[in-house]
Design a protein around this motif. Structure first.
Motif, PDB file in Angstrom:
ATOM      1  N   ALA A  83       0.629  -1.152  -0.076  1.00 24.84           N
ATOM      2  CA  ALA A  83      -0.176  -0.029  -0.056  1.00 24.84           C
ATOM      3  C   ALA A  83       0.889   1.092  -0.013  1.00 24.84           C
ATOM      4  N   ALA A  84       1.937   1.286   0.883  1.00 26.21           N
ATOM      5  CA  ALA A  84       2.712   2.430   1.088  1.00 26.21           C
ATOM      6  C   ALA A  84       3.542   2.460  -0.436  1.00 26.21           C
ATOM      7  N   TRP A  85       3.874   1.696  -1.080  1.00 22.14           N
ATOM      8  CA  TRP A  85       4.657   1.529  -2.300  1.00 22.14           C
ATOM      9  C   TRP A  85       3.814   1.882  -3.495  1.00 22.14           C
ATOM     10  N   LEU A  86       2.442   1.307  -3.598  1.00 15.54           N
ATOM     11  CA  LEU A  86       1.538   2.067  -4.589  1.00 15.54           C
ATOM     12  C   LEU A  86       1.034   3.406  -4.517  1.00 15.54           C
ATOM     13  N   ARG A  87       0.893   4.092  -3.528  1.00 13.33           N
ATOM     14  CA  ARG A  87       0.686   5.240  -3.032  1.00 13.33           C
ATOM     15  C   ARG A  87       1.796   6.478  -3.563  1.00 13.33           C
ATOM     16  N   SER A  88       2.953   5.800  -3.457  1.00 18.52           N
ATOM     17  CA  SER A  88       4.177   6.702  -3.928  1.00 18.52           C
ATOM     18  C   SER A  88       4.337   6.608  -5.495  1.00 18.52           C
ATOM     19  N   VAL A  89       3.866   5.682  -6.092  1.00 13.91           N
ATOM     20  CA  VAL A  89       4.254   5.363  -7.468  1.00 13.91           C
ATOM     21  C   VAL A  89       3.060   5.642  -8.265  1.00 13.91           C
ATOM     22  N   VAL A  90       1.887   5.450  -7.774  1.00 16.41           N
ATOM     23  CA  VAL A  90       0.539   5.682  -8.654  1.00 16.41           C
ATOM     24  C   VAL A  90       0.464   7.043  -8.668  1.00 16.41           C
ATOM     25  N   ASP A  91       0.249   7.582  -9.929  1.00 15.69           N
ATOM     26  CA  ASP A  91      -0.060   9.271  -9.980  1.00 15.69           C
ATOM     27  C   ASP A  91      -1.641   9.032 -10.015  1.00 15.69           C
ATOM     28  N   GLU A  92      -2.065  10.353  -9.305  1.00 17.91           N
ATOM     29  CA  GLU A  92      -3.640  10.495  -9.004  1.00 17.91           C
ATOM     30  C   GLU A  92      -3.996  11.795  -9.974  1.00 17.91           C
ATOM     31  N   ALA A  93      -5.323  11.555 -10.584  1.00 20.82           N
ATOM     32  CA  ALA A  93      -5.781  12.630 -11.522  1.00 20.82           C
ATOM     33  C   ALA A  93      -6.018  13.747 -10.388  1.00 20.82           C
ATOM     34  N   PRO A  94      -6.005  15.382 -10.643  1.00 16.15           N
ATOM     35  CA  PRO A  94      -6.616  16.190  -9.725  1.00 16.15           C
ATOM     36  C   PRO A  94      -8.210  16.090  -9.761  1.00 16.15           C
ATOM     37  N   GLY A  95      -8.644  16.076  -8.630  1.00 17.98           N
ATOM     38  CA  GLY A  95     -10.302  16.088  -8.394  1.00 17.98           C
ATOM     39  C   GLY A  95     -10.713  14.874  -8.705  1.00 17.98           C
ATOM     40  N   ALA A  96     -10.039  13.642  -8.512  1.00 20.54           N
ATOM     41  CA  ALA A  96     -10.462  12.191  -8.619  1.00 20.54           C
ATOM     42  C   ALA A  96     -11.385  11.940  -7.494  1.00 20.54           C
ATOM     43  N   THR A  97     -12.560  11.318  -7.701  1.00 20.04           N
ATOM     44  CA  THR A  97     -13.402  10.710  -7.045  1.00 20.04           C
ATOM     45  C   THR A  97     -13.245   9.544  -6.741  1.00 20.04           C
TER      46      THR A  97
END
Length: 451
Positions: A83-97
């Motif tokens: 979970a910690a690794w995925l949060r650091s490598v996966v980019d999140e689109a702004p305003g994502a729901t």
């Protein structure tokens, strides 16, 4: 026996304030009755000189306990790390729901992969503790199921059943994760629209689920020998499950032909809303009141469906209004066009129009027609236009009449009036005679004579 007491074992475990401690305590609560029973049984078997059976049970139970404890600890550690690794490598689109978050999707898929890895590792560890391997497990479970015909080449063993069920469970549980991976990571990178992306992910899920069922059945049965059984089942399905089959086929038609797709604003009968899902049996509609409705797929094939955004989201809004007779129609038309042009949503590329619709019973009927870019906004825009039209009409003295009806009265003769009042005609004649003579007594006598 003192060591097997629950209180003693709980005292050895980590405190309940930690996540590991809470998990181990829950596991001990479940496994404690087994430990209490197994200990005396193994001791009794050893005393009775059943060494082979006691050793076998000890290895099996010990392997299960060791694999379970190791799997639990590994599962918690791997989940936190992944979970910690995925949060650091996966980019999140702004305003994502939550419905579009790539991080949430990655965490869901990562937890599933970790669970599979832990399960396979626990099984491997259990076999190592017991001193065996997959071949030994296969040999141990290579026992024919009871109540089957011992035909050469058609035998079914416990290993076949367990392997077939495991394969089907693996494929079916992986279908949602595969669809999630396609919808959040693969298909958004393509130029396809949202409806086509949903169709592709749904069809891939169907194919993968069907493949899993086929692989599981092939592991258990000889499908060639079950041809007659499938033929008989097809007849039963045709009669007993025809509605389900009809809805399933209709769902496939909707996915391939795409007369409606996810996100469309549709009207079926009296139901209006947005398509949120097209499932195997029914389509999910989200109404304007946030009410979820499940409509069978067959209704979209056999009934008339209004798709407000099919091919184009631009929609024409119609607002009808009536004005009093005698109003200046040119002023009315100008005010209606002004209300449309002042609205920020109404398109200017397509000029609004006013039509003099009819000479109504109590009003001159007009209709304002204008275009908006998004069909789902037509109710809000129409309401705002009505508010603006009412304000402009009040400002310029244009009256919006209420329905009116003219009532015409005609006179009737005295006999008819008496019948309407429920009186006898003679009574009216007596009153007239008395009035002409001017004598109350004569009037009363005539009235008595009439009675």
């Amino acid at each position: 026996l003192f060591v097997l007491r629950k209180g003693v074992l709980l005292g050895i475990l980590p405190p309940a304030t930690t996540r590991v401690g809470r998990g181990l305590r829950r596991a001990l609560t479940v496994a404690h009755p087994v430990l209490v029973v197994v200990g005396p049984v193994l001791l009794a078997l050893d005393c009775l000189q059943y060494d082979v059976l006691a050793t076998f049970l000890f290895r099996v139970i010990g392997g299960v306990l060791v694999a379970g404890a190791a799997g639990f600890l590994a599962h918690g550690a791997l989940q936190r790390g992944v979970a910690a690794w995925l949060r650091s490598v996966v980019d999140e689109a702004p305003g994502a729901t939550p419905e579009t978050s790539r991080v949430d999707a990655a965490l869901t898929i990562g937890r599933y992969v970790v669970l599979l890895a832990v399960l396979f590792g626990a099984v491997a560890l259990m076999l190592i503790v017991q001193g065996g391997d997959v071949g030994a497990l296969h040999e141990f479970l290579d026992v024919d199921l009871p109540f089957q015909n011992q035909v050469e080449g058609a035998r079914i063993t416990w290993f076949d059943v367990i392997a077939g069920v495991a394969l089907m469970a693996l494929f079916l549980t992986a279908v949602p994760k595969l669809k999630l991976f396609l919808e959040r990571f693969v298909l958004p990178r393509t130029p396809l629209d949202a409806g086509l992306r949903y169709t592709i992910s749904t069809l891939v899920g169907y194919v993968f689920a069907a493949l899993g069922i086929y692989v599981g059945l092939v592991q258990i049965f000889d499908l060639g020998a079950l041809g007659y059984v499938f033929a008989a089942l097809s007849v039963g399905i045709g009669f007993g499950l025809q509605e389900i089959v009809s809805n399933f086929v209709s769902g496939l038609i909707l996915l391939f032909e795409r007369p409606i797709k996810v996100g469309d604003l549709i009207t079926v009968g009296t139901t209006e809303g947005w398509v949120s899902k097209i499932n195997i049996r029914a389509t999910t509609i989200q109404t304007r009141d946030n009410v979820t409705m499940l409509i069978p797929n067959k209704d979209f094939i056999t009934q008339a469906v209004v798709n407000s955004v099919y091919g184009d989201t631009i929609l024409r809004v119609r607002v009808g209004v009536g004005v009093a007779y005698g109003s200046d129609t040119a002023v009315v038309s100008a005010l209606l066009l002004r209300a449309a042009r002042e609205h920020p949503v109404v398109l200017t590329s397509r000029a609004p129009e006013v039509a003099f619709r009819d000479f109504g019973a109590s009003s001159l009927d007009f209709v304002l027609m204008c275009w908006i870019p998004e069909a789902q906004e037509h109710m809000r825009v129409a309401s705002e236009l009505r508010f603006r039209i009412d304000a402009l009409f009040r400002e310029h003295g244009i009256e919006i009449p209420f329905p009116q009806h003219d009532l015409h009265l005609r006179s009737v003769d005295e006999d008819a009036a008496a019948r309407l009042r429920g009186a006898a005609p003679g009574a009216i004649d007596a009153d007239r005679v008395a009035d002409e003579n001017g004598a109350p007594d004569a009037r009363d006598a005539a009235a008595d004579q009439a009675r």
